[in-house]
Design a protein around this motif. Structure first.
Motif, PDB file in Angstrom:
ATOM      1  N   ALA A 285      31.137  34.528  26.020  1.00 31.49           N
ATOM      2  CA  ALA A 285      29.423  33.798  25.509  1.00 31.49           C
ATOM      3  C   ALA A 285      28.212  34.745  25.121  1.00 31.49           C
ATOM      4  O   ALA A 285      27.485  34.337  24.196  1.00 31.49           O
ATOM      5  CB  ALA A 285      30.208  32.808  24.896  1.00 31.49           C
ATOM      6  N   GLU A 286      27.970  34.558  26.368  1.00 30.45           N
ATOM      7  CA  GLU A 286      26.733  33.813  26.393  1.00 30.45           C
ATOM      8  C   GLU A 286      25.831  35.797  26.259  1.00 30.45           C
ATOM      9  O   GLU A 286      24.912  35.682  26.533  1.00 30.45           O
ATOM     10  CB  GLU A 286      26.059  33.675  28.370  1.00 30.45           C
ATOM     11  N   ALA A 287      26.320  36.741  26.649  1.00 30.74           N
ATOM     12  CA  ALA A 287      25.814  37.799  26.740  1.00 30.74           C
ATOM     13  C   ALA A 287      25.588  38.242  25.207  1.00 30.74           C
ATOM     14  O   ALA A 287      25.398  39.005  24.912  1.00 30.74           O
ATOM     15  CB  ALA A 287      27.174  38.802  27.124  1.00 30.74           C
ATOM     16  N   ALA A 288      26.634  37.529  24.256  1.00 23.64           N
ATOM     17  CA  ALA A 288      26.835  37.974  23.237  1.00 23.64           C
ATOM     18  C   ALA A 288      25.608  36.616  22.604  1.00 23.64           C
ATOM     19  O   ALA A 288      25.009  37.404  21.221  1.00 23.64           O
ATOM     20  CB  ALA A 288      28.445  37.459  22.008  1.00 23.64           C
ATOM     21  N   VAL A 289      25.193  35.952  22.962  1.00 19.66           N
ATOM     22  CA  VAL A 289      24.019  35.185  22.242  1.00 19.66           C
ATOM     23  C   VAL A 289      22.508  35.544  22.901  1.00 19.66           C
ATOM     24  O   VAL A 289      21.442  34.551  22.538  1.00 19.66           O
ATOM     25  CB  VAL A 289      24.362  33.857  22.628  1.00 19.66           C
ATOM     26  N   THR A 290      22.391  36.360  24.349  1.00 17.71           N
ATOM     27  CA  THR A 290      21.431  36.676  24.851  1.00 17.71           C
ATOM     28  C   THR A 290      21.235  38.373  24.211  1.00 17.71           C
ATOM     29  O   THR A 290      21.544  39.003  24.659  1.00 17.71           O
ATOM     30  CB  THR A 290      21.690  36.304  26.053  1.00 17.71           C
ATOM     31  N   PRO A 291      19.665  38.288  24.022  1.00 17.70           N
ATOM     32  CA  PRO A 291      19.817  39.921  23.228  1.00 17.70           C
ATOM     33  C   PRO A 291      19.751  40.429  24.441  1.00 17.70           C
ATOM     34  O   PRO A 291      20.238  41.967  24.129  1.00 17.70           O
ATOM     35  CB  PRO A 291      18.094  39.666  22.680  1.00 17.70           C
ATOM     36  N   GLU A 292      19.169  40.217  25.164  1.00 11.49           N
ATOM     37  CA  GLU A 292      18.824  41.430  26.470  1.00 11.49           C
ATOM     38  C   GLU A 292      20.106  41.703  27.521  1.00 11.49           C
ATOM     39  O   GLU A 292      20.100  42.439  28.007  1.00 11.49           O
ATOM     40  CB  GLU A 292      17.604  40.388  27.228  1.00 11.49           C
ATOM     41  N   GLY A 293      21.126  41.048  26.857  1.00 16.12           N
ATOM     42  CA  GLY A 293      22.320  41.227  27.952  1.00 16.12           C
ATOM     43  C   GLY A 293      23.255  42.290  27.010  1.00 16.12           C
ATOM     44  O   GLY A 293      24.475  41.977  27.833  1.00 16.12           O
ATOM     45  N   VAL A 294      22.874  42.393  26.024  1.00 15.29           N
ATOM     46  CA  VAL A 294      23.473  43.182  25.145  1.00 15.29           C
ATOM     47  C   VAL A 294      23.069  44.915  24.576  1.00 15.29           C
ATOM     48  O   VAL A 294      22.236  44.097  24.232  1.00 15.29           O
ATOM     49  CB  VAL A 294      24.871  43.095  23.773  1.00 15.29           C
ATOM     50  N   PRO A 295      23.091  46.037  25.236  1.00 13.31           N
ATOM     51  CA  PRO A 295      22.492  47.071  24.581  1.00 13.31           C
ATOM     52  C   PRO A 295      22.812  47.134  23.180  1.00 13.31           C
ATOM     53  O   PRO A 295      24.043  46.917  22.248  1.00 13.31           O
ATOM     54  CB  PRO A 295      23.672  48.602  26.069  1.00 13.31           C
ATOM     55  N   GLY A 296      21.353  47.667  22.507  1.00  8.87           N
ATOM     56  CA  GLY A 296      21.685  48.065  21.379  1.00  8.87           C
ATOM     57  C   GLY A 296      20.932  46.217  20.509  1.00  8.87           C
ATOM     58  O   GLY A 296      20.767  46.107  19.314  1.00  8.87           O
TER      59      GLY A 296
END
Length: 298
Positions: A285-296
């Motif tokens: 969930a955190e990766a989905a809501v943290t822009p820098e956590g997900v490429p693109g």
């Protein structure tokens, strides 16, 4: 008076339960999940296993005719009984006054649906412990709701259907591990605390029961909200047999985006929801809501 004599005076036995039910014209209903505990030994075991402190304020959901309520009042500072049946809610203070008069000032009855009860409905002080024989049909929603709205709850012991007990206390990798297991783990350490047979109830249910103990702990540290984490959990188990890449495709927007999020969270996209613990779901969930956590993104 010694403990044995006290039990004889205060606790309700099978005959007492039936006499009281007849007096009230009560016919236990399946709709409300009414199966009343008629065995004093079981009541004492529940209270003992709950490990209550003298200053604990207990919230009891579905007290029914008061079998467990009376035993709780002998151990806790106060009992807040939430009862949806108006006839039972009106009778409970009378039963306490009759059987345990010295505790009459320490019982508060809230005539309400436990699934909708809020802190402001309960008065002060707020509950520190949940101890209840929960109706089978709403056991999991009630536990999760009360843990959510009552952060003062430090611990709990609930009696639920044996299958529900298995699910609440299940660990990753178990066949019964799923949404209830993970959502309960967000709030507390959960464990099974022993089986309960059918014959201690009136009317006797068609299934066995079990005790589940809960001890409050902090949720995983994450930038995602509880609602965001729970949305991932729900999506992962909506299609339990699928890999997380496939199961989370609708939630993420596409399977490709789901894979990006999973890899950013350090989760194998080919894994399944039943393999992950609550901290893993929090990372997703955190990766989905943290822009820098997900490429693109960003």
């Amino acid at each position: 008076m010694d403990d044995v004599g006290r039990d004889i005076v205060s606790l309700l036995g099978p005959t007492d339960i039936r006499i009281l039910a007849n007096k009230l014209g009560l016919r236990p209903t399946k709709r409300l999940g009414q199966n009343f505990v008629i065995d004093g030994g079981t009541v004492r075991r529940i209270v003992r296993t709950a490990e209550l402190d003298p200053d604990d304020v207990v919230i009891e959901v579905g007290p029914g005719l008061g079998s467990l309520t009376l035993a709780l009042l002998e151990q806790a500072a106060k009992v807040i009984a939430v009862e949806i049946d108006p006839v039972l809610a009106e009778q409970l203070p009378r039963t306490v006054a009759d059987r345990l008069p010295e505790a009459s000032g320490r019982i508060s009855v809230v005539p309400a649906d436990a699934l909708r009860v809020r802190p402001e409905d309960l008065g002060e002080p707020l509950p520190t412990a949940l101890v209840a024989n929960l109706p089978y049909n709403v056991a999991v929603p009630v536990v999760l709701h009360l843990l959510q709205v009552l952060p003062t709850l430090r611990k709990g012991l609930v009696m639920v259907q044996a299958e529900v007990a298995d699910r609440l206390a299940a660990r990753p990798g178990s066949k019964v591990y799923g949404v209830p297991s993970i959502k309960a783990a967000w709030y507390a350490d959960v464990r099974k605390a022993g089986p309960v047979g059918r014959t201690v109830f009136w009317p006797a249910p068609n299934v066995d029961s079990g005790l589940v103990a809960l001890v409050r702990r902090d949720p995983p540290a994450t930038a995602a909200s509880r609602e965001e984490v729970f949305a991932v959990v729900d999506a992962a188990f909506a299609q339990r047999r699928k890999t997380l890449r496939a199961a989370l495709a609708s939630w993420a927007g596409t399977a490709v985006r789901a894979e990006e999020i999973l890899r950013a969270a350090g989760i194998d996209p080919a894994s399944r929801g039943e393999q992950l613990d609550v901290a893993d779901f929090a990372r997703i969930a955190e990766a989905a809501v943290t822009p820098e956590g997900v490429p693109g993104r960003g």
